[in-house]
Scaffold this active site. Structure first.
Site, short mmCIF file in Angstrom:
data_model
loop_
_atom_site.label_atom_id
_atom_site.label_comp_id
_atom_site.label_asym_id
_atom_site.label_seq_id
_atom_site.Cartn_x
_atom_site.Cartn_y
_atom_site.Cartn_z
N SER A 91 0.85 -1.32 0.29
CA SER A 91 0.09 -0.29 -0.05
C SER A 91 1.09 1.34 -0.14
CB SER A 91 -0.56 0.05 1.46
OG SER A 91 -1.53 1.28 1.70
N TYR A 140 -1.38 -0.79 10.22
CA TYR A 140 -1.60 -1.05 9.03
C TYR A 140 -0.22 -0.76 7.62
CZ TYR A 140 -3.13 -1.62 4.16
OH TYR A 140 -3.37 -1.82 2.40
P1 NAP Z 1 -10.78 -7.13 0.38
O1 NAP Z 1 -11.94 -6.95 -0.65
O2 NAP Z 1 -11.33 -6.57 1.91
O3 NAP Z 1 -10.62 -8.46 0.43
C1 NAP Z 1 -9.42 -9.00 0.83
C2 NAP Z 1 -8.78 -10.46 0.78
O4 NAP Z 1 -8.39 -10.50 1.31
C3 NAP Z 1 -10.66 -11.68 1.20
O5 NAP Z 1 -10.48 -12.48 -0.05
C4 NAP Z 1 -9.99 -12.42 2.02
O6 NAP Z 1 -11.01 -12.89 2.44
C5 NAP Z 1 -8.74 -12.11 2.27
N1 NAP Z 1 -7.77 -12.24 3.41
C6 NAP Z 1 -8.28 -11.69 4.57
N2 NAP Z 1 -7.32 -12.11 6.00
C7 NAP Z 1 -7.02 -13.19 5.07
C8 NAP Z 1 -6.63 -13.87 5.97
N3 NAP Z 1 -6.06 -14.35 7.26
N4 NAP Z 1 -5.99 -14.96 5.32
C9 NAP Z 1 -6.86 -15.57 3.98
N5 NAP Z 1 -6.93 -14.92 2.76
C10 NAP Z 1 -7.82 -13.58 3.87
O7 NAP Z 1 -9.81 -6.43 0.10
P2 NAP Z 1 -9.00 -5.00 -0.96
O8 NAP Z 1 -9.23 -4.13 -1.18
O9 NAP Z 1 -8.86 -7.04 -2.31
O10 NAP Z 1 -7.42 -5.80 -0.33
C11 NAP Z 1 -6.60 -6.96 -1.09
C12 NAP Z 1 -5.07 -6.24 -0.63
O11 NAP Z 1 -4.63 -4.78 -1.51
C13 NAP Z 1 -4.74 -6.30 0.94
O12 NAP Z 1 -3.19 -6.41 1.05
C14 NAP Z 1 -5.08 -4.23 0.67
O13 NAP Z 1 -4.24 -4.30 2.19
C15 NAP Z 1 -4.34 -4.23 -0.48
N6 NAP Z 1 -4.59 -2.69 -0.58
C16 NAP Z 1 -5.66 -2.30 -0.73
C17 NAP Z 1 -5.84 -0.90 -1.26
C18 NAP Z 1 -7.60 -0.46 -1.17
O14 NAP Z 1 -7.36 0.14 -1.30
N7 NAP Z 1 -8.11 -1.30 -1.43
C19 NAP Z 1 -4.90 -0.34 -0.97
C20 NAP Z 1 -3.81 -0.73 -0.63
C21 NAP Z 1 -3.80 -2.15 -0.71
P3 NAP Z 1 -11.56 -13.42 4.09
O15 NAP Z 1 -11.96 -12.86 4.38
O16 NAP Z 1 -12.13 -15.48 3.41
O17 NAP Z 1 -10.23 -14.16 4.66
#
Ligand code: NAP
Length: 244
Positions: free
Chosen positions: A141, A154
């Site tokens: 991020s 985070y």
């Molecule tokens: P999201 O929609 O909340 O999806 C998160 C995914 O991670 C889900 O499939 C969730 O499934 C899984 N997950 C969470 N905890 C887990 C665990 N302990 N073991 C296995 N799977 C787990 O979030 P996203 O926005 O797609 O984020 C994906 C990545 O991008 C993350 O690393 C996040 O920090 C990064 N990111 C996102 C943003 C943003 O603005 N969206 C910005 C910067 C970075 P379950 O809940 O079923 O486990």
């Protein structure tokens, strides 16, 4: 020709799902993980089966738990000898003052966002070294670079991912394994759904591109990095609409 193999953690929705679809559309054999949303991940698999006919196996588990990760990789290595691409995407966010944070919350964020990358890399690397080939892509991020108020844990976890990425890239470059991170800006996924409409508009005004990024845009960058020349390694690549 043998299909390339990829593991995407956290593939049940958002960025992980988009990455899974991108690689499925291009003929990869997928291993898809999530922890709690198994039904949603089954839906992703069903969609891939119907649309792309690419092999897709589900490996459930908490990536922040070393025993779960060991069991996930036992399943993967029953099906193939080596991953070509590992995408460490699973992650959680937490908004709140650091002084109010419980020990358990801190540990859960570090386990899920940072230790998970260690556990998955440790399991994926040995056969990659034997083959002198492999790509590791960590989803980080922009807050890992700049720090975000009320997201200290985070931000620290993602700064850790960036450091791990750079160090591991040096360790693995002699084995022709590339390690890079994508430092995402604000991406339109469930992770940002807690913001009100007003907060969303204010945030969009702060982003030079004037909008949130899409999960598909991150998936495209992951695809590009996975197929980039081997000299691209140890980089934290910002994809943030010009925010930083
Ligand atoms: P999201 O929609 O909340 O999806 C998160 C995914 O991670 C889900 O499939 C969730 O499934 C899984 N997950 C969470 N905890 C887990 C665990 N302990 N073991 C296995 N799977 C787990 O979030 P996203 O926005 O797609 O984020 C994906 C990545 O991008 C993350 O690393 C996040 O920090 C990064 N990111 C996102 C943003 C943003 O603005 N969206 C910005 C910067 C970075 P379950 O809940 O079923 O486990």
């Amino acid at each position: 020709m043998e299909r390339k193999k990829i593991l995407v953690t956290g593939a049940s929705r958002g960025i992980g799902r988009a990455i899974a679809l991108k690689f499925a559309a291009n003929g990869y054999h997928l291993f898809l993980n999530c922890h709690t949303s198994a039904t949603q991940l089954q839906e992703v698999k069903r969609f891939i089966d119907e649309e792309y006919h690419s092999p897709c196996e589900i490996v459930l588990g908490d990536v922040g738990n070393p025993e779960d990760v060991a069991f996930m990789f036992e399943q993967i290595y029953r099906s193939c000898e080596c991953l070509d691409v590992l995408v460490n995407n699973a992650g959680i966010s937490h908004i709140g003052l650091l002084m109010d944070m419980e020990n358990d919350t801190w540990r859960r964020i570090m386990d899920t966002n940072l230790s998970s990358v260690f556990y998955c890399c440790r399991a994926a690397i040995p056969p990659m070294i034997s083959r002198k080939q492999g790509k590791i892509i960590n989803i980080s991020s922009m807050w890992g670079t700049s720090g975000a108020s009320c997201e200290a844990a985070y931000s620290a976890s993602k700064a850790g991912v960036n450091g791990l990425t750079k160090a591991l890239a040096k360790e693995l470059a002699p084995s022709n394994i590339q390690v890079n991170a994508i430092a995402c800006g604000v991406i339109d996924t469930q992770m940002n759904q807690q913001l009100s409409e007003m907060e969303r508009i204010e945030l969009e005004e702060e982003i030079p591109a004037g909008r949130y990024g899409t999960a598909g845009e991150i998936a495209q960058v992951v695809w590009d990095v996975a197929h980039a020349p081997g000299y691209l390694t140890g980089q934290v690549i910002g994809v943030d609409g010009g925010y930083l």
